[in-house]
Design a protein around this motif. Structure first.
Motif, PDB file in Angstrom:
ATOM      1  N   GLN A 276       1.133  -1.228   0.177  1.00 41.92           N
ATOM      2  CA  GLN A 276      -0.385  -0.071   0.241  1.00 41.92           C
ATOM      3  C   GLN A 276       0.487   1.482   0.163  1.00 41.92           C
ATOM      4  O   GLN A 276       1.320   1.575   1.044  1.00 41.92           O
ATOM      5  N   MET A 277       0.911   2.460  -1.243  1.00 34.02           N
ATOM      6  CA  MET A 277       1.970   3.461  -0.846  1.00 34.02           C
ATOM      7  C   MET A 277       1.550   4.160  -1.321  1.00 34.02           C
ATOM      8  O   MET A 277      -0.420   4.699  -1.962  1.00 34.02           O
ATOM      9  N   VAL A 278       0.870   5.160  -0.241  1.00 30.69           N
ATOM     10  CA  VAL A 278       0.115   6.653  -0.490  1.00 30.69           C
ATOM     11  C   VAL A 278       0.978   8.223  -1.064  1.00 30.69           C
ATOM     12  O   VAL A 278       2.102   8.293  -1.445  1.00 30.69           O
ATOM     13  N   ILE A 279      -0.031   8.539  -2.223  1.00 30.42           N
ATOM     14  CA  ILE A 279       0.088   9.336  -3.083  1.00 30.42           C
ATOM     15  C   ILE A 279       1.031  10.761  -2.099  1.00 30.42           C
ATOM     16  O   ILE A 279       0.032  11.457  -1.300  1.00 30.42           O
ATOM     17  N   ALA A 280       2.212  10.320  -2.282  1.00 30.08           N
ATOM     18  CA  ALA A 280       2.760  12.334  -1.357  1.00 30.08           C
ATOM     19  C   ALA A 280       3.149  13.470  -2.130  1.00 30.08           C
ATOM     20  O   ALA A 280       3.143  14.176  -1.459  1.00 30.08           O
ATOM     21  N   ASN A 387       2.235  -0.868   5.759  1.00 25.66           N
ATOM     22  CA  ASN A 387       2.182  -2.255   5.491  1.00 25.66           C
ATOM     23  C   ASN A 387       2.859  -2.610   7.046  1.00 25.66           C
ATOM     24  O   ASN A 387       3.619  -3.557   6.422  1.00 25.66           O
ATOM     25  N   MET A 388       2.043  -1.991   7.937  1.00 27.29           N
ATOM     26  CA  MET A 388       2.949  -2.295   9.589  1.00 27.29           C
ATOM     27  C   MET A 388       1.591  -2.887  10.448  1.00 27.29           C
ATOM     28  O   MET A 388       0.624  -2.187   9.749  1.00 27.29           O
ATOM     29  N   ALA A 389       1.823  -4.342  10.970  1.00 23.87           N
ATOM     30  CA  ALA A 389       0.617  -4.292  11.641  1.00 23.87           C
ATOM     31  C   ALA A 389       0.640  -3.232  12.032  1.00 23.87           C
ATOM     32  O   ALA A 389       1.005  -2.769  13.381  1.00 23.87           O
TER      33      ALA A 389
END
Length: 399
Positions: A276-280, A387-389
């Motif tokens: 999961q990547m967030v548009i920065a 991406n971290m639990a």
């Protein structure tokens, strides 16, 4: 991103607030000590927050107050230049403060007069120096107050000095949402602190960040000063999923698929991260030079259109106008150096898939990549803590 110091991103000004008591004077004079015996109960008593001779005054909370009377005049100047520092007296005449934050490591003078209930005029002065850069830390933060962002946008702070008293610093930053979601901070090393809820923000919610670092010791001899509150709005929910197997991207908005777009991910030798990547950041056009991200002279394109950053290390989702017209890769195969490409034209002005996606995306929207042979993106590579639990995220909190 903005900084309170008016740089490319808004910063969090944080400085030492070594307020070693207030200067209370009840008699006219220069920078002399207070004459606490002068005057009666009806004489005005002026308090200048920065003690005369102090060398660590706050850049944010320095001001003047009066009891048993009203201020009649306050003059503040920079000692070296003599330049006036604009300020204003409160409507009740009981206090004065500068209009803007003071500069660090700068010597100032304040001269104040007030008239007491007895009718007698009293005066007070103070000469002091604000905290130095060496004894303060500043931070940049995102998102900006007033921004409208996607559901994946974390609140992220980056400090310019290592923070060793993480608990004290984090406990003086509060992030809340109108949705009622629990928000927890997580430290990535000693200079970055991100906040997020367990799940994405609720669409339409308002998120408020309150920072009260005034006088908080972030590290040995390094203090913070801040009294700041910013609020941003979460827009509609948009999560787009890139499937490296089918070389397509499905755009889902508020739970409904609105478009499926053919794309081209990384090649077999330069695959795209999963996760999961967030548009920065968003750039209508930007230069991409392979040498800045660890490649040699493979590419240097001055005008990549409709580009949106997904990782700090250089992963973008962007338009591609240099593809082979006889064998377009979109929907067929991965050909990039790790980015996600969409069909586009030079100049970024035509009605293309890349332009549509750019125009319909917010900073903070989520782009999820699956079925790539690469690893999952690191949570601190960009704004990608999703991406971290949750258990690992909360374990990284200092409070």
């Amino acid at each position: 991103m903005t900084t309170p110091d008016a740089t490319a991103r808004r910063t969090l000004a944080a400085c030492a607030a070594l307020m070693v008591g207030a200067l209370t004077l009840t008699a006219c004079g220069g920078d002399a000590k207070a004459d606490n015996k002068a005057g009666g109960s009806e004489d005005a008593r002026i308090t200048i927050s920065a003690k005369n001779g102090s060398a660590g005054a706050s850049i944010n909370s320095t001001g003047v107050k009066v009891s048993d009377g009203k201020l009649t005049e306050v003059k503040m100047t920079e000692s070296a230049s003599g330049a006036d520092v604009p300020g204003s007296v409160a409507g009740d005449g009981k206090s004065w403060k500068p209009e803007k934050r003071l500069e660090r490591g700068t010597k100032y003078r304040i001269a104040a007069t007030a008239k007491g209930e007895s009718g007698k005029t009293t005066a007070a002065r103070s000469t002091f120096t604000t905290v130095s850069t060496d004894n303060s830390f500043i931070g940049t933060y995102t998102p900006d107050g007033g921004a409208k962002v996607g559901v994946g946008m974390p609140v992220s702070f980056t400090f310019d000095k290592a923070i060793t008293n993480k608990k004290d610093v984090q406990s003086h930053i509060e992030v809340t949402s109108s949705s009622g979601q629990k928000v927890v901070g997580h430290w990535f090393g000693t200079q970055r602190l991100d906040f997020r809820p367990k799940e994405y923000w609720k669409a339409g919610s308002k998120v408020t960040t309150k920072v009260d670092l005034d006088g908080v010791e972030g590290a040995n001899g390094v203090y913070g000063v801040q009294d700041k509150k910013v609020t941003f709005t979460v827009g509609r929910s948009q999560v787009s999923t890139v499937d490296a197997d089918t070389q397509t991207m499905t755009v889902v908005r508020d739970g409904r698929t609105v478009k499926t777009v053919p794309i081209s991910t990384g090649s077999a030798d330069n695959s795209t991260y999963n996760g999961q990547m967030v548009i920065a950041e968003k750039f209508r056009q930007t230069r991409m030079n392979g040498s800045t991200v660890g490649y040699g002279g493979e590419y240097d394109i001055a005008d990549v259109p409709n580009a949106m950053r997904l990782t700090t290390s250089g992963t973008f989702i962007h338009g591609n106008y240099w593809y082979d017209r006889g064998n377009p890769p979109f929907g067929k195969q991965g050909t990039s150096h790790g980015c996600v490409g969409l069909a586009d034209v030079q100049g970024a002005g035509s009605d293309t898939n890349a332009k549509w996606f750019f125009d319909n995306s917010l900073v903070g929207d989520v782009v999820t990549v699956k079925n790539s042979p690469d690893k999952t993106v690191s949570p601190d590579n960009g704004l990608n803590g999703w991406n971290m639990a949750w258990s690992a995220w909360t374990a990284g909190s200092a409070v």
